[in-house]
Design a protein around this motif. Sequence first.
Motif, short mmCIF file in Angstrom:
data_model
loop_
_atom_site.label_atom_id
_atom_site.label_comp_id
_atom_site.label_asym_id
_atom_site.label_seq_id
_atom_site.Cartn_x
_atom_site.Cartn_y
_atom_site.Cartn_z
N PHE A 260 -42.55 7.25 -34.77
CA PHE A 260 -42.99 7.33 -36.16
C PHE A 260 -42.09 6.55 -37.12
CE2 PHE A 260 -45.38 11.22 -34.88
CZ PHE A 260 -46.62 10.85 -35.39
N GLY A 261 -40.93 6.12 -36.67
CA GLY A 261 -40.03 5.39 -37.54
C GLY A 261 -39.26 6.30 -38.48
N ARG A 262 -38.59 5.65 -39.41
CA ARG A 262 -37.76 6.37 -40.38
C ARG A 262 -38.61 6.85 -41.55
NH1 ARG A 262 -34.40 1.95 -38.59
NH2 ARG A 262 -32.41 2.70 -37.77
N THR A 263 -37.98 7.55 -42.46
CA THR A 263 -38.57 8.10 -43.70
C THR A 263 -39.47 9.29 -43.41
OG1 THR A 263 -40.60 6.74 -43.87
CG2 THR A 263 -38.54 5.77 -44.71
N ALA A 264 -39.65 10.11 -44.45
CA ALA A 264 -40.54 11.29 -44.40
C ALA A 264 -40.26 12.15 -43.16
CB ALA A 264 -42.01 10.85 -44.44
N MET A 265 -38.99 12.37 -42.89
CA MET A 265 -38.62 13.05 -41.64
C MET A 265 -39.15 14.48 -41.57
SD MET A 265 -36.18 10.69 -42.59
CE MET A 265 -34.79 11.55 -43.32
N GLU A 266 -39.08 15.21 -42.68
CA GLU A 266 -39.44 16.62 -42.62
C GLU A 266 -40.93 16.82 -42.31
OE1 GLU A 266 -38.88 20.67 -45.31
OE2 GLU A 266 -37.48 18.99 -45.48
N ILE A 267 -41.78 16.06 -42.96
CA ILE A 267 -43.22 16.24 -42.72
C ILE A 267 -43.58 15.75 -41.33
CG2 ILE A 267 -43.94 14.03 -43.76
CD1 ILE A 267 -46.38 15.53 -44.88
N LYS A 268 -42.90 14.71 -40.85
CA LYS A 268 -43.15 14.25 -39.48
C LYS A 268 -42.71 15.30 -38.47
CE LYS A 268 -42.80 9.31 -40.61
NZ LYS A 268 -41.92 8.11 -40.58
N SER A 269 -41.59 15.96 -38.75
CA SER A 269 -41.13 17.00 -37.83
C SER A 269 -42.09 18.19 -37.83
CB SER A 269 -39.72 17.44 -38.17
OG SER A 269 -39.68 18.21 -39.37
N SER A 270 -42.77 18.44 -38.95
CA SER A 270 -43.73 19.54 -39.01
C SER A 270 -44.95 19.28 -38.14
CB SER A 270 -44.15 19.82 -40.45
OG SER A 270 -45.08 18.85 -40.91
N ALA A 271 -45.17 18.00 -37.79
CA ALA A 271 -46.28 17.65 -36.90
C ALA A 271 -45.83 17.52 -35.45
CB ALA A 271 -46.92 16.34 -37.35
N GLY A 272 -44.52 17.64 -35.20
CA GLY A 272 -44.03 17.65 -33.83
C GLY A 272 -42.98 16.61 -33.50
N ALA A 273 -42.68 15.68 -34.41
CA ALA A 273 -41.68 14.64 -34.13
C ALA A 273 -40.27 15.21 -34.24
CB ALA A 273 -41.86 13.48 -35.10
N VAL A 274 -39.35 14.62 -33.49
CA VAL A 274 -37.94 15.03 -33.53
C VAL A 274 -37.09 13.81 -33.85
CG1 VAL A 274 -38.29 16.93 -31.91
CG2 VAL A 274 -37.65 14.67 -31.05
N PRO A 275 -35.93 14.03 -34.48
CA PRO A 275 -35.09 12.89 -34.89
C PRO A 275 -34.32 12.29 -33.72
CG PRO A 275 -34.05 14.95 -35.54
CD PRO A 275 -35.39 15.32 -34.98
N GLN A 276 -34.22 10.98 -33.74
CA GLN A 276 -33.40 10.23 -32.78
C GLN A 276 -32.48 9.33 -33.57
OE1 GLN A 276 -34.92 6.68 -30.58
NE2 GLN A 276 -34.48 7.89 -28.74
N GLU A 277 -31.19 9.55 -33.45
CA GLU A 277 -30.23 8.77 -34.23
C GLU A 277 -30.14 7.35 -33.68
OE1 GLU A 277 -26.01 9.68 -36.47
OE2 GLU A 277 -26.32 10.48 -34.45
N LEU A 278 -30.17 6.39 -34.59
CA LEU A 278 -30.03 4.99 -34.24
C LEU A 278 -28.80 4.42 -34.93
CD1 LEU A 278 -33.73 3.73 -34.49
CD2 LEU A 278 -32.45 4.28 -32.41
N PHE A 279 -28.18 3.44 -34.30
CA PHE A 279 -26.95 2.86 -34.82
C PHE A 279 -27.11 1.35 -34.97
CE2 PHE A 279 -25.89 6.68 -32.52
CZ PHE A 279 -25.00 7.33 -33.37
N GLY A 280 -26.37 0.80 -35.90
CA GLY A 280 -26.30 -0.64 -36.07
C GLY A 280 -24.87 -1.07 -36.27
N PHE A 281 -24.68 -2.38 -36.27
CA PHE A 281 -23.35 -2.97 -36.49
C PHE A 281 -23.48 -4.01 -37.58
CE2 PHE A 281 -23.39 -1.26 -32.25
CZ PHE A 281 -22.15 -0.66 -32.13
N MET A 282 -22.61 -3.93 -38.58
CA MET A 282 -22.72 -4.74 -39.78
C MET A 282 -21.38 -5.42 -40.08
SD MET A 282 -23.52 -3.32 -43.65
CE MET A 282 -24.98 -2.45 -43.07
N LYS A 283 -21.47 -6.66 -40.53
CA LYS A 283 -20.26 -7.40 -40.90
C LYS A 283 -20.52 -8.20 -42.16
CE LYS A 283 -17.10 -10.97 -39.15
NZ LYS A 283 -16.78 -11.85 -37.99
N HIS A 284 -19.63 -8.05 -43.15
CA HIS A 284 -19.70 -8.89 -44.34
C HIS A 284 -18.81 -10.10 -44.11
CE1 HIS A 284 -19.87 -10.21 -48.48
NE2 HIS A 284 -20.74 -9.24 -48.75
#
Length: 416
Positions: free
Chosen positions: A355-379
Amino acid sequence: MEICFDSRRLLDNLFRCHGRYTVPMGLSETKLETVIYENPQVLPEYWDSLAGSNIFLKQSYLRACYESKPKNMRCFFIVIGTEDKPLSIAVAQFLDLNQLETFGERQRCMKTVARNFIFKKFSSHVLFIGNNMLSGQHAFATCKETNSTDVLTALQLSATQIKERLRIEGISLHLTVFKDFDAAFLQQNNPNFPNFFKFTTQPNMVFEQLNNFANETDYVGAFAKKYRDQYKRSRKRLQPITSRFLTETDLADYQKTTADLYFNVAKNSAFNTFLLPENHFLALKKQLQEDFIVKGYFEAERLVGFSTIIRNGSTADTYFLGYDAEIQKHHMLYLNMLYDMILTSISLKFEKIVFGRTAMEIKSSAGAVPQELFGFMKHHNYLLNKILPYFFKQLEPKVIWQQRHPFKGVGDEAQQ
């Protein structure tokens, strides 16, 4: 590392750049070569075989996105290999945030104003190794005998090539970002990103084990009473809105409407790095056909909302959607879209939904669970890179939400 650019240009005035460098591959050092394209129409024949089952790396999807890319986006397609064998493919996107009319209008606090100013002034030129339009690891694919850690090392050098190319064109790159990696990938591969800041943002919402449900009755029957009641209430509120799947002809007829409905949602997001052009959904349907599933919602004959799914092997990846804000408010349209995407995925025998990011609470109410994703950033400013972790923490939009546990026997809400 030796970097050189081919002075020859393709007929469409796009470039290929060549770089040769030595990268440690296991116990030996291997001389690798990269070729970087800007047009998916000229990718080598073997590209899709390296892409494997990931539709987001296949030429059909890449061509559709190229034909309908946001005006502030520039695409790169990377091949890494030895002299006689391609080993990996990857995608990258350069985004110029100065070209955006709005980052998002939902929040107007001083922190948001400060964030937008800083992005415009110091971080408006961003190179993503990966696809910023998606959640998940869709940055690269490799042949079986190639180690992902080695490929990521090579991709850091490829990013340097693109940065140099942009500099030649008078564009100063501010940030380079690698995205999105889950914890299991990082633990297994342990990639090395020297001088990069490891970050995480909102989680990716995923609905696993869809094959536990054969139909709507199974799905709704698994809910605790509170969420069965929510399902029944939302379905009743949806009336008299009707829905049907949209064809390529429909998307051509409703092209302006879908663009407007999408923008209604996008402009109210906390932060945007791009806005899709009007022809985006039609371009995807032309290229992906049955693998791009679009459902339209109608009030009488008027299209008031739509949702999209991309078939990625056994996974349903939800894509962008749009709706009329008043219709959504009165008819619980967004929640009904979530239910419909789940039921569609069950009927098509998908194993999971992303389902992607955003609107986590309503998505979880339909059965989705969170999966943490990581990135690497350099200025690419040395001093700003040193304080990047602090500013990221201060300026990243915070979302406070409560995960719901809608199914019987799961979590504290199971008996409610």
